[in-house]
Motif scaffolding. Structure first.
Motif, PDB file in Angstrom:
ATOM      1  N   PHE A  92      -6.410  -1.787  -0.387  1.00 52.58           N
ATOM      2  CA  PHE A  92      -5.611  -0.856  -0.091  1.00 52.58           C
ATOM      3  C   PHE A  92      -6.449   0.282   0.925  1.00 52.58           C
ATOM      4  CE2 PHE A  92      -3.737  -2.140  -3.891  1.00 52.58           C
ATOM      5  CZ  PHE A  92      -2.246  -1.608  -3.521  1.00 52.58           C
ATOM      6  N   HIS A 113       4.096  -1.462  -0.290  1.00 53.94           N
ATOM      7  CA  HIS A 113       3.381  -2.543  -0.471  1.00 53.94           C
ATOM      8  C   HIS A 113       4.137  -4.034  -0.381  1.00 53.94           C
ATOM      9  CE1 HIS A 113      -0.365  -4.488  -1.234  1.00 53.94           C
ATOM     10  NE2 HIS A 113       0.146  -5.241  -2.208  1.00 53.94           N
ATOM     11  N   PHE A 149       1.170  -5.545  -6.970  1.00 49.70           N
ATOM     12  CA  PHE A 149       1.003  -4.021  -6.982  1.00 49.70           C
ATOM     13  C   PHE A 149       1.061  -3.444  -8.437  1.00 49.70           C
ATOM     14  CE2 PHE A 149       2.948   0.126  -6.774  1.00 49.70           C
ATOM     15  CZ  PHE A 149       2.078   0.833  -5.878  1.00 49.70           C
TER      16      PHE A 149
END
Length: 497
Positions: free
Chosen positions: A222, A88, A120
């Motif tokens: 996501f 990420h 994250f």
């Protein structure tokens, strides 16, 4: 705890408290703006948002001992979490070092990658806890001893699972997964269902109602693309829900809603939502964290529940934890049980032992908090300074809520108040714990929108955007505790005077 608490006070007075006092609107805004006056007072806070002082000390010790220099560094629970963080954050020349019981990730200074890594960790709840950092500091000779606290003897995780299995209505302990946080629970379920549904060509996620900030962020960030996320703001807009399934049913991978929602405490038609989801092959994820497992029976309608145990179960306010409950009659049960182990970050054993000790009172705390919520909602709604009160027993969604409720007076410990006067006048005068959590033994309050949607709340265009979607920026969210009701009412009488 019905008192004024200074800025930064640990609430409760524990090294592992999950909240610190933000007693005035100026302090809340200072926190959001990262004002040094406020930030230097916060040696802890809600763990996914403010790194605990033990975690900061451990990182600094490892930085010196390992020779990381000025590299950005983060501590996570597992190698899997480290891989997902790096995927990420996308830093260059990252290194991963497995320590005893956790994993360190570090890379050359990169503000963009570091911000992505921090977010994250905030969104997914896969970092290490204060108790784990405490143990690591002791092992490294940097801390003398653990804080003394009451815990259960034996396997705390197993004891938690059995209590929560009974509370949730699950048939077997095999259907429960104890996690490091409620957000880790949701992230794990999201990844497992995303994998299962991708094989069927499904990529659209449907959010119904205002949800907790980081749940929404996972759905926004996501999913495969912006077109893979659809949000219906009002859970009572049944026509919009039906139309979404008619238009997109073959694409919908999962449906996410809270029972009821946070902070507007609205409950949609959950039996109908379950019927639509199953008819169209979508997985239904329900989150009853707002009122807790002791107050609603949501599992029969869901493919899986995700729950923040930081509320109600950890009613002392000093453990962050989460739970997944799989409905074994769900068509997704086999895939969930097979894949969740890859994504769940198990609760640290000391956290589990403390949680098991507190959770023994979950039913009582939930019941007494619900009674106080109903009484406060009915009293405060009549106050001339109050425009509107949102709670599980209010308005058009009460009948929907009662379908799920386990009995009378099962309303949960949350209400949200719209005022006819400036929020700061009331909030600053209110005598209680002022911090961003709920479901504790003690009464709590916060200016919810300022803490979750500050970028929109701070200017008129953003405030208009919020109001158009049903959320009043000057909302006071309250979680009544188990103090005598007369004392709670007195605190609000003073604040509203």
């Amino acid at each position: 705890m019905l008192a004024h608490h200074p800025l930064g006070a640990r609430l409760p007075d524990s090294a592992h408290a999950v909240c610190a006092s933000l007693p005035t609107m100026a302090d809340v805004i200072g926190y959001e703006e990262k004002d040094p006056r406020v930030m230097e007072k916060l040696d802890l806070g809600y763990p996914r948002f403010i790194p605990h002082i033990y975690l900061r000390r451990l990182l600094e010790h490892l930085r010196r001992r390992r020779g990381w220099g000025e590299r950005d560094a983060f501590l996570v629970a597992s190698e899997g979490a480290a891989r997902r963080l790096l995927d990420h954050a996308r830093p260059k020349d990252a290194e991963v070092k497995t320590e005893e019981g956790f994993v360190a990730v570090h890379f050359p200074r990169d503000p963009g990658a570091a911000d992505r890594a921090r977010l994250f960790l905030q969104h997914t709840g896969c970092g290490i806890s204060s108790r784990q950092a405490e143990d690591a500091l002791i092992q490294e000779g940097k801390l003398a001893a653990r804080q003394a606290e009451e815990i259960v003897e034996g396997d705390g995780a197993a004891q938690c699972v059995e209590m929560l299995r009974a509370a949730s209505g699950a048939r077997s302990a095999e259907d429960l997964f104890l996690c490091r946080s409620g957000m880790n629970a949701f992230h794990a379920v999201f990844l497992a269902l995303q994998r299962a549904q991708a094989a069927r060509g499904r990529d659209l996620w449907l959010q119904i109602g205002w949800l907790y900030l980081d749940t929404q962020r996972i759905l926004e960030k996501f999913t495969a693309a912006p077109s893979s996320f659809l949000w219906i703001h009002d859970p009572l807009d049944q026509r919009a829900i039906e139309e979404a399934f008619e238009r997109h049913g073959a694409r919908i991978a999962g449906v996410v809603t809270e029972t009821p929602t946070n902070p507007l405490v609205l409950t949609g038609d959950i039996p109908r939502l379950a019927e639509l989801s199953r008819a169209h092959g979508a997985a239904l994820i329900l989150d009853p964290s707002t009122v807790g497992l002791a107050n609603v029976d949501a599992l029969p309608h869901a493919d899986t529940l995700v729950v923040s145990l930081t509320k109600y179960a950890s009613n002392r306010g000093d453990v962050m934890a989460g739970l997944i409950v799989v409905n074994r009659s769900s068509p997704f049960a086999e895939a969930l049980r097979r894949d969740l182990g890859e994504f769940v970050e198990p609760l640290y054993p000391r956290d589990a032992a403390r949680l098991a000790w507190a959770a023994r009172e979950m039913d009582r705390i939930s019941r007494e908090g619900s009674v106080n919520t109903e009484r406060l909602a009915e009293w405060i709604a009549r106050h001339p300074s109050v425009a509107r009160v949102h709670w599980a027993g209010a308005g058009g969604s009460r009948r929907n809520y009662e379908i799920l409720a386990r009995g009378k007076n099962c309303f949960g410990a949350m209400l949200s108040v719209e005022l006819k006067r400036p929020l700061a006048e009331v909030f600053d005068r209110l005598r209680c714990v002022k911090a961003p959590s709920f479901g504790a033994r003690f009464t709590m309050a916060c200016p919810f929108v300022y803490l979750t949607h500050y970028e929109r709340a701070k200017d008129e265009a953003g405030r208009r955007w919020l109001r158009e979607r049903g959320l009043e920026p000057e909302l006071l969210r309250v979680s009544p505790g188990v103090e005598p009701f007369d004392r709670i009412r007195e605190a609000f009488e003073e604040a509203l005077a």
